[in-house]
Structures are given as structure tokens and as C-alpha cells.
Design a protein around this motif. Structure first.
Motif, PDB file in Angstrom:
ATOM      1  N   GLY A 177       3.520   4.865  -6.546  1.00  0.00           N
ATOM      2  CA  GLY A 177       3.158   6.275  -6.569  1.00  0.00           C
ATOM      3  C   GLY A 177       3.743   6.955  -7.794  1.00  0.00           C
ATOM      4  N   GLY A 178       3.988   8.255  -7.678  1.00  0.00           N
ATOM      5  CA  GLY A 178       4.590   9.008  -8.775  1.00  0.00           C
ATOM      6  C   GLY A 178       3.601   9.518  -9.791  1.00  0.00           C
TER       7      GLY A 178
ATOM      8  N   ILE B 135       6.824  11.008  -5.116  1.00  0.00           N
ATOM      9  CA  ILE B 135       6.655  10.037  -4.031  1.00  0.00           C
ATOM     10  C   ILE B 135       5.593  10.553  -3.054  1.00  0.00           C
ATOM     11  CG2 ILE B 135       7.813   8.773  -2.180  1.00  0.00           C
ATOM     12  CD1 ILE B 135      10.469   9.354  -3.702  1.00  0.00           C
ATOM     13  N   PRO B 136       4.466   9.838  -2.922  1.00  0.00           N
ATOM     14  CA  PRO B 136       3.341  10.354  -2.113  1.00  0.00           C
ATOM     15  C   PRO B 136       3.442  10.000  -0.634  1.00  0.00           C
ATOM     16  CG  PRO B 136       2.674   8.358  -3.219  1.00  0.00           C
ATOM     17  CD  PRO B 136       4.107   8.584  -3.621  1.00  0.00           C
ATOM     18  N   ILE B 137       4.562  10.310  -0.019  1.00  0.00           N
ATOM     19  CA  ILE B 137       4.794  10.004   1.390  1.00  0.00           C
ATOM     20  C   ILE B 137       5.186  11.299   2.100  1.00  0.00           C
ATOM     21  CG2 ILE B 137       6.113   8.590   3.008  1.00  0.00           C
ATOM     22  CD1 ILE B 137       6.705   6.661   0.716  1.00  0.00           C
ATOM     23  N   PRO B 138       4.580  11.618   3.232  1.00  0.00           N
ATOM     24  CA  PRO B 138       4.855  12.905   3.899  1.00  0.00           C
ATOM     25  C   PRO B 138       6.148  12.903   4.691  1.00  0.00           C
ATOM     26  CG  PRO B 138       3.245  11.686   5.169  1.00  0.00           C
ATOM     27  CD  PRO B 138       3.519  10.866   3.940  1.00  0.00           C
TER      28      PRO B 138
ATOM     29  N   SER C 269       0.859  -1.189   0.000  1.00  0.00           N
ATOM     30  CA  SER C 269       0.000   0.000   0.000  1.00  0.00           C
ATOM     31  C   SER C 269       0.891   1.234   0.000  1.00  0.00           C
ATOM     32  CB  SER C 269      -0.931  -0.004   1.218  1.00  0.00           C
ATOM     33  OG  SER C 269      -0.179   0.075   2.418  1.00  0.00           O
ATOM     34  N   VAL C 270       0.287   2.390   0.173  1.00  0.00           N
ATOM     35  CA  VAL C 270       1.018   3.651   0.124  1.00  0.00           C
ATOM     36  C   VAL C 270       2.194   3.627   1.098  1.00  0.00           C
ATOM     37  CG1 VAL C 270       0.837   6.155   0.350  1.00  0.00           C
ATOM     38  CG2 VAL C 270      -1.124   4.838  -0.457  1.00  0.00           C
TER      39      VAL C 270
END
Length: 582
Positions: A419-420, A517-520, A367-368
Motif C-alpha cells: 500500500g502507501g 496504510i490502506p487498512i481501516p 493482498s490488502v
């Protein structure tokens, strides 16, 4: 009097023992991040695992020329300013003058020139340098990068993604993929490498005191492998973790800051288009009609997500085409299309040349953020395909094992994700065409059978006019959705939560960190505006209000104890000190 004196002494000793660990913890500002997977490779450019979490482990150590802030604007890192000279097809970057490598050596333009040459000789999977001719050191602090052809995503794909390497170290490294000596982790970023434990999946970094944008506001950053990231957060074992969407309200009430992510990550069905009938576009379209995206969202995500676009790029991206072909759930149409290819239904199963139509489907619960999260994707897909007459054999494996099988073409269908898809539309190139000479990316379809799509991908890489490029990007998505090198299923709605008392305000980056990259975990979160940092506040977080750091003397947990102890001491002196004089 002796008893009171002894009580005060004992009290001081007890309170000192109690508060000493707390005081030390306050002095050592340690940030801990939960991660279920743990091992994402060594945090060095050529050693980090090819997915986003691997790049993030590395990006704290190695800086790029520019970077993206919270609003996705390019801001200075090693380059304090830059310009593109169209008539020369060249980019000029003026470097900051006080930047150092972690070993104390100064950073110069020669390091940037060397990095380009090195990565041309040893291709790096995150960066494409085909359009770069050469770099030239104009002087110690100015580098000019000449292009062999125009390259539209240059700023994000090269300027904001290519980690700059120290020439004095890497010039002696002939095989970067196998080099794990300590100097392979010397970079110029805000954090220095301390340790990576592959067995336990832990990473440890420490602040770089001489960082050119100012010392980061943390002393140490540690990635901790944990089975339940959310519980680790609630128990105080970590300061940042992904959480279950339904727990967002509860954790907010408990005092955590909860941040919801944009839909820049997709779960998708990888397809081995080298085998029949998966090599047939009509059959792949039939698969799309047989798949009910809404059922995945309802049952696998419990409603916390949305159906994905078939054009790969996120429907929330500014680059999303408004005319992407759709495949509304229609099992009858799927059957008709399969029958047109010579298959016949026999007792609910498609048959051709006496062979049943069946596939092995590899399933990972990725997952994310690379986290392993239980879902029902495999079960749902199996039911949907069997409903129209396709047999399915599900095999559940760890993500990295499935990645390797996909790389080796040892699969029919595989449920994976990445992601991306919210960043530059070059992602279509990245996930369709394998970058020559680099490690195979398990999320890349390696599909070059459609000349129209190939031409559109080439155009979106080189068209510099924004309006014309957008038209090309729209059409590339439309053709991608027609060809279906892979089938995107859904975008999960992800949430992270962090402890605000730990001192770092984490944020999602619009479009994603680096190239999407969809990570905070943007490293700019670690750089907080102080009064002596000048304009760095604009660099740190775009529109985010910088966190104000408390005076350490006011914040120390020893202060309440000292106040109480002072009162006891004063009382003792007044009562007994005076009596002794008499």
C-alpha cells in the motif's frame, strides 16, 4: 407456598448462571480483529515487521506528534498545535501538558529531541531524518525541530509517522533490533501492551486509563489469527475482518457494517534489474506490453478491482499524473522489442546465444492488509509471458519467504504488493531508493540507474511550493513509468466488515493511515466523543458522527431478567405474604 419459594430460588440461580458470562462480557468491552497472517513482529518500533500491518500493531501503543483523521487532515496527538517558521526552516510543536508514558512518567520535549537523535543513530525504516538537523527543547512542553534542508513531506513522514520514544527507557538500549524486554513496549498511545504470542499470531492490548485524550472506549483489543476471517466474523468470534467483495451485500443484510476501501494498494511485479536482460529498460517495457492487466482484474479479482497506473502512485490519488505512459496489451509489440535485443524465436521460445529466455517467478498470495488470499496471478502471468516466448517457472511461497528472497536478490521476477500509494508522493522515494542505513524493504526496487528519476525524486522531497511540487511529482511518475523499476498490475477493491454492536465505528482514512496504510484500523476509531472530552470530537473522525455511548444500566442484558424476576417476586409476596398474615 414452599414449592413456589423453591421455584423462585432455583430460577434466580439458573438465570444468574446463564447471564453472568454475558454480564461480564458487557463489562469487559473487548474488540477482536481477524488476521490470517498473525505474526507481524513485536509491536515496538524497531521490532514490528516492515509492512503496514506491522506498523499498525505498533501504532496503538506509540503515539506521534500529529495524526491523520478520516479525511486525512492532520490533527493533534502529542502536539496540541504547531507551526512552520520558514525563515528559520524550523517546526515548533507545543505539546499537550498532561501526557504520560504507560509507566506513569510525564512526557516532555526532551523525549522528542531524544527520539530524533536516537533515530539518527539507529535509522528507523518508516522515517527519513536526513533533512532534520536537530531538535531543541525550548521548555518542557515546547520542542523546536531545525531542518538542515527543506523537506516537503515532513508533517506526514515525520510528524505523523515517527513514534515518540521514552528517553528514560531507550537511552539505555544500544541495539533496538534485538531488545524485547517488556519496557520496549512502553509508549504513550491509547492502548498498552499486554501480550504477543508469536507462535499463535495473537496480540493483546488493554486501555490506557490515563490517556491524555481520554480513556479509549474499549477495555481490550485483540488480534486473532484465523484461517477464514469472514467466517470468524459471521460466527461472532471477531468484530472486524476483511471479507470477500461478493459477500458485501449478504453481510450488510446480516447486520454488519461493510466499508469499501479506496484503491491505495497495488499488486506488482518486482524485477531483479541486476541481471540480464531485466537490467535493460527496453526489455522491461516489452514485459509491460506482454502483460494484460484487464485479464488479471477479470480472472484473479473476479472484476473487483481496476488496472494499476504504471507510475506507482494510485490513479485515485490527488497526486496522480494525468500523462503517465501506458502500455496497452500488445504481445506483437512485446515480441518486436525483445527481438531488437538480439533474441530469436525458435519453436515458440526466445533464444539468445543458445540459451532460452526463461525466468523463475516467485508468487505470494498477499493482498490488502497483508492477508493471504488465493488468486490466479502466477498462472495468468505464466500464460501471458509464455504466449510471447518467455519460459516461466512458478514457485509459490509464503510472503515473508519471498520478501527475504527479494531482499537478498535471490529472484528474477516476484509477484508481491504493498500500500502507501495514496498518501504523500514520497512513496516514490520509498519504493525506488533504499533508505540508507535501514532494513531493506522488500517492496523497494533499489533502482538508482536513472539520473533523471533520481533528480526528480530529490526535488519532490525538497520542493516546498505546492504547485511546483505537483509538477515535479507528475514528471517523476512519468519517468518511473518509462523506466519501470517494477510493474504495477492492478488495484484490488477491498472490503472490511465490522459488528456495530461491538462499539467501535471503523473507517478508512483518505490517503491511508499514517503514511498511506490502506487498512481501516485508525486508532482514532477507539476515541469516541463524550460530553467531557471537549474538542476531541473534531480529532476523532473528521466528518464522521461520533457514536453515542449507552447508559450501562440501560444496556445491561440482566435488565429483562430482573424485570421478569421482579414480577414473579411481587406475585409471590401478594399471594402468599398476605395469606401468612391471615
Amino acid at each position: 407456598m414452599a414449592n413456589i419459594k423453591n421455584i423462585l430460588i432455583v430460577s434466580f440461580v439458573i438465570f444468574s448462571c446463564i447471564f453472568t458470562p454475558v454480564i461480564c462480557a458487557a463489562a469487559e468491552n473487548e474488540i477482536r480483529i481477524a488476521d490470517k497472517t498473525g505474526d507481524w513482529g513485536h509491536p515496538s518500533p524497531y521490532l514490528a515487521y516492515g509492512r503496514g500491518p506491522g506498523y499498525l500493531r505498533m501504532h496503538f501503543i506509540f503515539d506521534t506528534l500529529v495524526w491523520k483523521n478520516e479525511t486525512s487532515d492532520f490533527v493533534p496527538l502529542l502536539a496540541e498545535n504547531w507551526e512552520y517558521i520558514a525563515e528559520e526552516e524550523a517546526y515548533v510543536f507545543n505539546l499537550v501538558k498532561n501526557a504520560k508514558w504507560h509507566d506513569g512518567e510525564p512526557i516532555t520535549a526532551n523525549d522528542i529531541v531524544f527520539t530524533i537523535e536516537y533515530m539518527k543513530e539507529h535509522p528507523y525504516c518508516w522515517v527519513v531524518l536526513d533533512s532534520v538537523d536537530r531538535g531543541e527543547a525550548v521548555d518542557d512542553n515546547t520542542v523546536k525541530i531545525y531542518m538542515s534542508s527543506t523537506y516537503a513531506p515532513f508533517m506526514e513522514d515525520i510528524g505523523g509517522t515517527m513514534p515518540i520514544l521514552p528517553e528514560h527507557i531507550w537511552k539505555n538500549i544500544d541495539n533496538p533490533i534485538d531488545y524485547t524486554e517488556l519496557d520496549a513496549f512502553i509508549g504513550s498511545g491509547p492502548l498498552k501492551y499486554v501480550d504477543f504470542n508469536k507462535e499463535h499470531g495473537t496480540y493483546r492490548y488493554e486501555a490506557f486509563d490515563e490517556y491524555y485524550l481520554g480513556r479509549p472506549e474499549v477495555d481490550q483489543l485483540i488480534y486473532v489469527k484465523t484461517g477464514d476471517a469472514q467466517m470468524a466474523l459471521q460466527r461472532g468470534e471477531v468484530d472486524l475482518a476483511s471479507i470477500k467483495p461478493e459477500m458485501a451485500e449478504t453481510l450488510t443484510k446480516e447486520g454488519f457494517v461493510v466499508i469499501g476501501g479506496p484503491h491505495y494498494w497495488n499488486k506488482k511485479l518486482m524485477i531483479n534489474h541486476n541481471t540480464e536482460p531485466l537490467d535493460n529498460v527496453t526489455f522491461r517495457q516489452a514485459l509491460a506490453y506482454a502483460i494484460d492487466q484487464e485479464e488479471f482484474v477479470d480472472k484473479s479479482l473476479r472484476g473487483y478491482g481496476i488496472p494499476a497506473s504504471y507510475g506507482l502512485i494510485s490513479s485515485e490519488s490527488k497526486w496522480a499524473s494525468p500523462n503517465v505512459p501506458a502500455y496497452p496489451y500488445n504481445p506483437d509489440k512485446a515480441k518486436e522489442m525483445i527481438e531488437s535485443l538480439g533474441y530469436k524465436l525458435n519453436n515458440g521460445m526466445f533464444i539468445k546465444d543458445s540459451e532460452p529466455l526463461e525466468f523463475t517467478v516467485l508468487v505470494s498470495m498477499i493482498s490488502v492488509g497483508g492477508q493471504s488470499t488465493p488468486d490466479r496471478d502466477g498462472e495468468i502471468l505464466k500464460n501471458q509471458l509464455e504466449k510471447i516466448g518467455i519460459g516461466v517457472d512458478l514457485i509459490s511461497l509464503e510472503t515473508k519467504i519471498i520478501d527475504q528472497k527479494v531482499i537478498n536478490w535471490e529472484f528474477d521476477l516476484a509477484i508481491s504488493g504493498h500500500g502507501g500509494i495514496g498518501g504523500d508522493p514520497k512513496i516514490i522515494y520509498d519504493k525506488v531508493i533504499q533508505v540508507p542505513g535501514t532494513k531493506v524493504n522488500p517492496n523497494t526496487a533499489r533502482y538508482d540507474k536513472c539520473e533523471e528519476l533520481n533528480d526528480l525524486i530529490n526535488d519532490l522531497l525538497h520542493e516546498m511550493d505546492p504547485v511546483k511540487r505537483q509538477e515535479v511529482v507528475f514528471e517523476a511518475q512519468n519517468v518511473y513509468a518509462r523506466e519501470l523499476p517494477a510493474i504495477s498490475l492492478y488495484y484490488p477493491t477491498s472490503y472490511y466488515a465490522y459488528n456495530p454492536d461491538a462499539g467501535v465505528d471503523w473507517f478508512y482514512t483518505i490517503g491511508g493511515v499514517s503514511k498511506g496504510i490502506p487498512i481501516p484500523q485508525n486508532k482514532l476509531s477507539l476515541l469516541v466523543l463524550n460530553t467531557n472530552k471537549g474538542d476531541i470530537g473534531d480529532i476523532v473522525s473528521g466528518t464522521q458522527t461520533p457514536m453515542q455511548t449507552e447508559n450501562p444500566a440501560q444496556a445491561t442484558p440482566l435488565m429483562p431478567f430482573l424485570a421478569v424476576f421482579a414480577i414473579f417476586a411481587a406475585f409471590y409476596i401478594k399471594q402468599y405474604g398476605g395469606n401468612r398474615k391471615q
